[in-house]
Motif scaffolding. Structure first.
Motif, short mmCIF file in Angstrom:
data_model
loop_
_atom_site.label_atom_id
_atom_site.label_comp_id
_atom_site.label_asym_id
_atom_site.label_seq_id
_atom_site.Cartn_x
_atom_site.Cartn_y
_atom_site.Cartn_z
N MET A 159 -10.66 -3.23 -5.59
CA MET A 159 -9.66 -2.38 -4.95
C MET A 159 -9.25 -3.01 -3.62
SD MET A 159 -9.92 1.64 -4.02
CE MET A 159 -8.58 2.50 -3.18
N PRO A 160 -8.00 -3.46 -3.48
CA PRO A 160 -7.56 -4.01 -2.20
C PRO A 160 -7.63 -2.94 -1.10
CG PRO A 160 -6.02 -4.55 -3.94
CD PRO A 160 -6.95 -3.52 -4.50
N ILE A 161 -7.99 -3.35 0.09
CA ILE A 161 -8.22 -2.38 1.16
C ILE A 161 -6.96 -1.59 1.50
CG2 ILE A 161 -7.74 -3.99 3.07
CD1 ILE A 161 -10.23 -2.66 4.46
N GLU A 162 -5.78 -2.21 1.33
CA GLU A 162 -4.54 -1.50 1.66
C GLU A 162 -4.30 -0.31 0.72
OE1 GLU A 162 -3.34 -5.06 -0.94
OE2 GLU A 162 -4.61 -4.72 0.82
N GLN B 50 2.63 6.42 -2.77
CA GLN B 50 3.76 5.51 -2.99
C GLN B 50 3.67 4.25 -2.14
OE1 GLN B 50 4.09 8.75 -2.16
NE2 GLN B 50 5.05 9.77 -3.92
N PHE B 51 2.63 4.12 -1.31
CA PHE B 51 2.60 2.98 -0.39
C PHE B 51 2.62 1.65 -1.16
CE2 PHE B 51 0.21 -0.17 2.17
CZ PHE B 51 1.16 -0.33 3.17
N ARG C 82 -1.82 -6.34 -5.40
CA ARG C 82 -2.40 -7.61 -5.85
C ARG C 82 -3.14 -7.52 -7.17
NH1 ARG C 82 -5.74 -9.23 -0.82
NH2 ARG C 82 -4.17 -7.99 0.26
N ASN C 83 -3.38 -6.32 -7.70
CA ASN C 83 -3.99 -6.21 -9.02
C ASN C 83 -2.93 -6.38 -10.09
OD1 ASN C 83 -6.74 -5.85 -8.53
ND2 ASN C 83 -6.49 -3.69 -8.09
#
Length: 739
Positions: free
Chosen positions: A215-218, A227-228, A238-239
């Motif tokens: 899971m990317p931190i963002e 919706q980010f 990035r996934n």
């Protein structure tokens, strides 16, 4: 239940290779209604069970009706749970729903001494084993185990800790329940355990493979503003795939913050705060050093990918903490100043989104891993991001207004509590509803077409390669080109999707982690009974495309087309210029190890009709050949073909020293008879079924059985009986004690 699936990747065991929730109780629905309806009901039922079991867990801990209702709604509609319908991850949903049931039973057994709880706990674990999703099962057991230790050795709301003797005794009962639960799953686990050395995951994953889909931190920002990073097709992160949601809910986050400083439930709050932190670090996977420790220490982790799937633990922990905060709010321990602070923060986020600052941040993040490739996706998501930010602000505004009104005693407790639960449900539903997408019936989606009908009408079995060779005329998400649609029609494929096919087949197909490179290799086709190319271009175009790929003078012949399939794609059915039979007799056989046989059978000059190569474990005596023998005159034909049962007839008696090879993957459990007498089935030509033919043999029959399945079935039935006795005995003892 069938034990062999012949329709994908040359065939594989149905139970052992894990084809989904074969034995989970929802299979009963598939026996009384259409499969697609039964699967849909499985999702809907477990969504509600997730909420009901969370409600029961919170009530067992001592929370009131409204607080428990709030927590149940918060968990069942949280993004990680409600969105699992989108990717079709029913196994994940089943385990996620059973997790709070296991925790509830731990409270009943560990703290309240309810003897029947151990039987229910065993049942919950057993159902989680049968889900079957081993990775989420691991997370469930780790979370439940930590909670059991917390119950055993800490104070329970000021009532004192358990006596050491009682604590260890009940921990032993909990462990026993887990063992019985594992035995309930034996019907699935024992065949899987036998299959693992034959699967692509036999040696586990490297660290890089094990941390795929971290899971990317963002994406933690999605817990407030889903919706980010974009939802569904608007995802720019990035996934590679992102069909789920991390949304926790605005109301839940507001109440979670209100849990800080909750003195009456200090130990309980601390446990779930630490659980939330550890699960969040775990979900980040490769993005922090923490997962290095997990990969090195936690058993089983090397066999799994996607550490982000532990986020359901985060969702549950957040819902529990939010329940603590809601309880504080109902006690008027949450000030109006706190509500105003949240309202200001939500307004700032909405203004930043409206001013383009969040989109600029998104482009900066996207550029860090994809350069400018994702800029267009980020830009397209801008409007949805702005609407989403104001949606979250609206949810925060209503919640904060209710908090302030209650703080000022302008509404009754009942009105406040019901309104908060309602706002929570609507807030979460407004996101979750996008992940419940309904399709036409399976009879429409997977309907046959003239090309498929042609294949099914042929007297001898032949495999089909589904391969679109052009973007023209290709429908999006065509299940026949991009899924297992052929299997619905009982047509055997060289592919298409499974993920745990036999390792020898992967190696023969030269699988590189992304694609099977030998799917366009005539030597591979020859071994794998490839007789049809299901594509979206005509024979002339297909011949040119394959010529460009290196297949010179390899002209395809049109059988059917052009026609439209059920998805709307233009379809042609083509035949290769050579016949690749399902069964053939060889003049002789030799033995060789995998290093020798693999390059040999893929050599363009190798003719599998002349000599079969048996694996050295067959213990057969290799023929001494000075030169290649002539092709045999005996021909084999398939008299009967069913999943796990084939009958092959020879048109003449088998000569001495001959062998029969079938284009079906070898796996322990295959049995054969020649003219009614048992013969040994061996692995031939690297991955196929082969038998050394007795001289004069004419009639051969092959059947598949799985001894591990038979043993597992007995253990499962015995464990279920034990669970029934444990629950009944526990209930009876409770009544006697009360009497």
């Amino acid at each position: 239940f069938p034990l062999w699936n012949p329709y994908l990747f040359g065939g594989m065991p149905y139970v052992a290779a894990m084809h989904g929730d074969i034995f989970y109780p929802t299979f009963l629905l598939r026996m009384v209604m259409r499969t697609d309806l039964a699967m849909t009901w499985g999702f809907a039922i477990h969504l509600f069970l997730a909420g009901i079991f969370t409600y029961g867990f919170l009530r067992a801990w001592g929370f009131g009706f409204y607080a428990s209702l709030f927590g149940g709604v918060a968990y069942m509609l949280s993004g990680q749970i409600a969105s699992l319908a989108s990717p079709g991850h029913d196994g994940k949903l089943f385990v996620s729903a059973l997790f709070p049931l296991a925790l509830w039973m731990l409270i009943a057994g560990m703290r309240l001494g309810r003897r029947w709880a151990w039987g229910v706990l065993a049942l919950a674990v057993g159902l989680a084993v049968l889900s079957p999703h081993p990775q989420l099962l691991q997370y469930m057991l780790l979370g439940a185990g930590a909670f059991a230790l917390f119950l055993a050795f800490t104070d329970h709301e000021g009532r004192g800790a358990l006596e050491r003797r009682v604590a260890f005794s009940r921990l032993g009962l909990a462990l026993g329940s887990v063992v019985i639960g594992a035995l309930i799953g034996a019907i699935q686990i024992l065949p899987l355990r036998e299959y693992t050395p034959w699967s692509p995951r036999a040696g586990g994953h490297t660290y890089e493979q094990a941390t795929q889909f971290s899971m990317p931190i963002e994406e933690f920002f999605n817990t407030y503003l889903p919706q980010f990073t974009g939802m569904l097709r608007h995802y720019w992160g990035r996934n590679g795939i992102h069909f789920h949601s991390e949304y926790l809910g605005v109301v839940v986050l507001i109440m979670l913050g209100a849990a800080i400083g909750a003195t009456p439930r200090k130990g309980f709050r601390r446990f779930w705060a630490w659980t939330l932190l550890v699960a969040a670090l775990w979900a980040l996977g490769e993005h922090t050093p923490f997962y290095q420790l997990v990969y090195a220490v936690v058993p089983g982790t090397k066999f799994f990918r996607a550490p982000s799937t532990i986020f359901f633990i985060c969702s549950f922990a957040a819902s529990v903490l939010a329940t603590v905060g809601f309880e504080r709010a109902m006690a008027r321990r949450v000030s109006a100043r706190y509500a105003i602070g949240w309202l200001v923060g939500a307004g700032v986020v909405a203004l930043l989104a409206s001013g383009g600052m969040l989109t600029n941040l998104a482009q900066t993040i996207a550029a860090s891993f994809a350069g400018t490739a994702r800029y267009e996706l980020v830009a397209d998501n801008n409007g949805l991001l702005i609407l989403g930010a104001w949606r979250s602000f609206l949810a925060a505004g209503i919640t904060c207004a209710l908090l302030i009104a209650w703080w000022r005693q302008q509404v009754s407790l009942r009105t406040f509590a019901i309104a908060i639960v309602a706002v929570t449900a609507v807030d979460l539903w407004s996101i979750a509803r996008d992940y419940w997408m309904f399709s036409p019936p399976a009879t429409t989606l997977y309907a046959s077409d003239p090309a498929i009908d042609y294949i099914k009408a042929q007297p001898q079995p032949g495999r089909v390669l589904t391969l679109p060779l052009s973007e023209d005329g290709l429908a999006s998400r065509d299940p026949f080109f991009m899924g297992d649609g052929m299997m619905v029609q009982r047509v055997r494929e060289l592919g298409n999707y499974h993920g745990n096919e036999l390792g020898h087949y992967q190696q023969l197909g030269n699988y590189d982690g992304q694609q099977y490179n030998n799917f366009i290799n005539p030597a591979f086709w020859r071994l794998e009974n490839m007789q049809y190319l299901y594509t979206n271009v005509d024979d002339t175009t297909a011949t040119k495309v394959f010529a460009q790929a290196g297949l010179k003078d390899f002209a395809f012949r049109k059988l059917v087309g052009p026609v439209r399939n059920a998805a709307g794609s233009m379809v042609y059915l083509l035949a290769p210029p050579v016949t690749n039979p399902y069964a053939w007799v060889t003049a002789a056989y030799v033995t060789g190890n995998d290093r020798q046989s693999l390059p040999t059978v893929l050599d363009p000059g190798y003719d599998p009709r002349l000599v079969a190569i048996f694996d050295t474990t067959s213990h057969l005596e290799s023929a001494k050949l000075a030169q290649l023998p002539p092709a045999p005159t005996v021909k084999a034909s398939v008299a009967k073909y069913e999943p796990g049962h084939m009958v092959v007839d020879l048109d003449a008696p088998a000569p001495a020293g001959a062998a029969l090879v079938l284009s079906e993957n070898f796996y322990p459990g295959w049995r054969a008879t020649a003219d009614g007498k048992p013969v040994t089935v061996n692995r031939a030509d690297y991955t196929l079924l082969g038998v050394a033919l007795p001289a004069g043999a004419r009639h051969l029959e092959f059947t598949f059985d799985d001894a591990a399945y038979d043993t597992g079935k007995k253990l499962t039935l015995a464990a279920l009986l034990l669970v029934v006795l444990a629950i009944a005995g526990g209930v009876a003892s409770e009544r006697m004690r009360r009497g």
